[in-house]
Design a protein around this motif. Structure first.
Motif, PDB file in Angstrom:
ATOM      1  N   THR B  69      31.143  32.512  28.268  1.00 58.74           N
ATOM      2  CA  THR B  69      30.683  33.099  29.523  1.00 58.74           C
ATOM      3  C   THR B  69      31.450  34.380  29.827  1.00 58.74           C
ATOM      4  N   ALA B  70      32.758  34.326  29.584  1.00 62.90           N
ATOM      5  CA  ALA B  70      33.591  35.489  29.887  1.00 62.90           C
ATOM      6  C   ALA B  70      33.219  36.676  29.017  1.00 62.90           C
ATOM      7  N   LEU B  74      29.484  38.381  30.949  1.00 66.08           N
ATOM      8  CA  LEU B  74      30.060  39.530  31.668  1.00 66.08           C
ATOM      9  C   LEU B  74      29.746  40.829  30.934  1.00 66.08           C
ATOM     10  N   GLN B 108      32.027  35.458  37.971  1.00 66.22           N
ATOM     11  CA  GLN B 108      32.477  34.903  36.688  1.00 66.22           C
ATOM     12  C   GLN B 108      33.304  33.642  36.922  1.00 66.22           C
ATOM     13  N   LEU B 151      37.904  37.767  29.787  1.00 67.05           N
ATOM     14  CA  LEU B 151      37.188  38.615  30.741  1.00 67.05           C
ATOM     15  C   LEU B 151      37.447  40.083  30.404  1.00 67.05           C
TER      16      LEU B 151
END
Lengths: 307, 248
Positions: B69-70, B74, B108, B151
């Motif tokens: 996901t990071a 993003l 996030q 991230l």
């Protein structure tokens, strides 16, 4: 350069922008007066959009200084006072048109009401409820305009605002701009359509190869750049008449076209008087003034040829 | 406009967008949960202590999901917003760039939290993984906080020019990190050269902290140091790229 009372709303001081070794904008200086409507004209690649980008703080000048309201365009206080419609149509996915407008309104201290924004931009309530990404090109343009005015800004930038709009949408757009101008807002726009600049602007900045090659009212630019001429039909020997005309003060060129003689001069009155004094049987006299289109072509092509 | 009002406004909008576009969350959850099912229920891994293995692999999959996901969601979203011209438009508005970025990070974090909770619940439901209350909380917190270097990778991906490139590159990095870091198969089961490489991967130390916690230990100092070093490097590169893009 016009004289201003008070501080200009926008100002460029000897600004240069380099892309690699190419000068996109070359030593440009101008100042925009509060409440004025200024058109930035020029062929593709003339540096119009680069100049706008620097005024919006999106690009840094390589040399010189760009000021809005006497400060850096990146200053948040400055950004609260300006609105912009960029060339690229920008929307956010996952939000309805109404939500996007309200989001942007929330960024400004004194935004317009959603109702006023809808009225000015021509967005219908049906369009306001649509997903922003699902809007057509023309609708996205309206949204883009709505976002530009959402914060009730004093200074508005429109970069090629009417590209892709049909005639009626274009008319509506300029009507609204006129309304905004009458409220005292300062407006700067770039365009390819010379007619729009001629109709809308009280000042034209003509860009060519990164420089401002003409700056003034549409009238002044036309009279400076276009050639006025007297043309007529005469049954006498053309060579003789040509010689006569050449002697008239102010006449810079004499030529024949489609059976008519043309005398190019800034002072058409003197040329006419001189013509009458000759006593020749002159018929069908006309005074011609070139259009802004001609001026534009002349200015932007003659220099290319000279290179 | 007070900054707080702007932050709340921005976070609310980003949250709304996240909820309306569950596609991203679905993919960050589907693969880890499927893997978890396969390697704890279908394939017999022959682990000595089945309970320990189930807890260990649950941490692997939770880290794997959050890391994805990071990096991917993003990165790709940042590129999308720039390509659509939205990110540029934002710079003309009075919204401070930091608030815009904060909104992204907030969403996030919410997504990461969601991934952690859903995968932990899946582990509990599938295998009855039993950890102490503090182990659940601390391992979850570790995964949430130690995801920051990823991230930063996502932000780096976000500076790419095209969505296609960003999508391909982020996929490659994501899967590469997951495999070399021992998230799919424990690093001990790999050839020694892979083990040597793996021990320098941020993903290994990301998972490593959570693996320690479920073993009843604290994350090692090496986990902290290596993740912090990666974060510093990514931030320097990211700052450099941003400066360069601004000058153009």
């Amino acid at each position: 350069m016009p004289e201003f009372i008070g501080e200009p709303v926008a100002e460029l001081r000897k600004v240069t922008k380099m892309f690699g070794s190419k000068k996109a904008v070359n030593q440009v200086s101008f100042a925009i007066e509060k409440g004025s409507v200024t058109a930035i004209l020029g062929p593709n690649g003339a540096g119009k959009s680069t100049a706008i980008s620097m005024m919006l703080g999106l690009k840094d000048a390589s040399e010189g200084e760009v000021l809005l309201f006497g400060r850096s365009p990146k200053d948040l206080k400055v950004r609260e006072r300006l609105g912009a419609m960029l060339q690229e149509v920008s929307v956010m996915d996952g939000l309805r048109t109404r939500e996007i407008i309200n989001l942007i309104r929330g960024y400004y201290p004194n935004p317009l009401s959603l109702q006023d924004i809808a009225l000015l931009s021509g967005l219908t309530s049906e369009e306001l409820n649509k997903w922003a990404v699902k809007m057509s090109g023309g609708q996205k343009r309206k949204l883009s305009f709505a976002l530009a005015i959402a914060g009730n800004p004093e200074l508005l930038f429109f970069d090629e605002p009417t590209v892709g709009l049909d005639t009626s949408a274009r008319r509506l757009f300029w009507q609204t701009v006129r309304k905004l101008a009458s409220q005292g807002k300062t407006i700067l726009f770039t365009t390819h359509y010379l007619q729009e600049a001629d109709d809308m602007a009280d000042r034209i900045l003509l860009f060519h190869q990164g420089q401002v090659v003409a700056d003034g009212t549409p009238e002044a630019i036309k009279s400076k750049l276009t050639r006025r001429s007297v043309s007529f039909i005469v049954d006498a020997d053309h060579r003789q008449v040509k010689e006569l005309l050449h002697e008239v003060p102010g006449v810079t060129d004499v030529y024949e076209q489609d059976g008519r003689l043309h005398a190019v001069t800034d002072d058409t009155d003197t040329a006419l008087a001189a013509l009458f004094r000759t006593g020749l049987a002159v018929r069908d006299m006309r005074i011609d003034q070139g259009s802004l289109d001609e001026a534009f072509d002349q200015l932007t092509t003659s220099q290319e040829e000279a290179v | 406009m007070t900054t707080w009002k702007l932050i709340i406004l921005q976070c609310r909008m980003e949250l709304l967008r996240m909820v309306r576009n569950p596609y991203y969350i679905f993919w960050s959850l589907a693969m880890p949960i499927l893997f978890y099912f396969i390697f704890t229920r279908v394939v017999n891994t022959g682990a000595d202590d089945a309970g320990q293995w189930q807890a260990h692999y649950l941490m692997s999959m939770a880290s794997f999901s959050v890391m994805g996901t990071a990096i991917m969601s993003l990165g790709i979203r940042l590129v999308q917003e720039r390509v659509q011209g939205w990110a540029i438009y934002m710079r003309v508005t009075p919204l401070p760039g930091s608030v815009y970025f904060f909104g992204k990070m907030f969403v996030q974090t919410v997504m990461h939290l969601l991934c952690i909770v859903v995968i932990f619940v899946a582990g509990y439901l599938m295998n009855g993984v039993s950890l102490s209350f503090w182990q659940w909380v601390l391992s979850g917190l570790w995964i949430l906080i130690a995801s920051v270097p990823f991230l930063a990778i996502g932000t780096l991906i976000g500076s790419m020019k095209r969505v296609d490139t960003a999508s391909g590159v982020s996929n490659g990095i994501y899967l590469g990190l997951a495999i070399t870091g021992g998230m799919w198969f424990p690093i001990d089961a790999m050839p020694s050269i892979m083990q040597a490489i793996g021990k320098w991967m941020p993903s290994y130390h990301f998972g490593g902290g959570a693996w320690s916690i479920v073993r009843g230990e604290a994350p090692g100092l090496d986990n902290f140091i290596i993740l912090a070093a990666y974060l510093a490097v990514f931030m320097v590169i990211s700052t450099y790229i941003r400066k360069k893009q601004q000058a153009d």
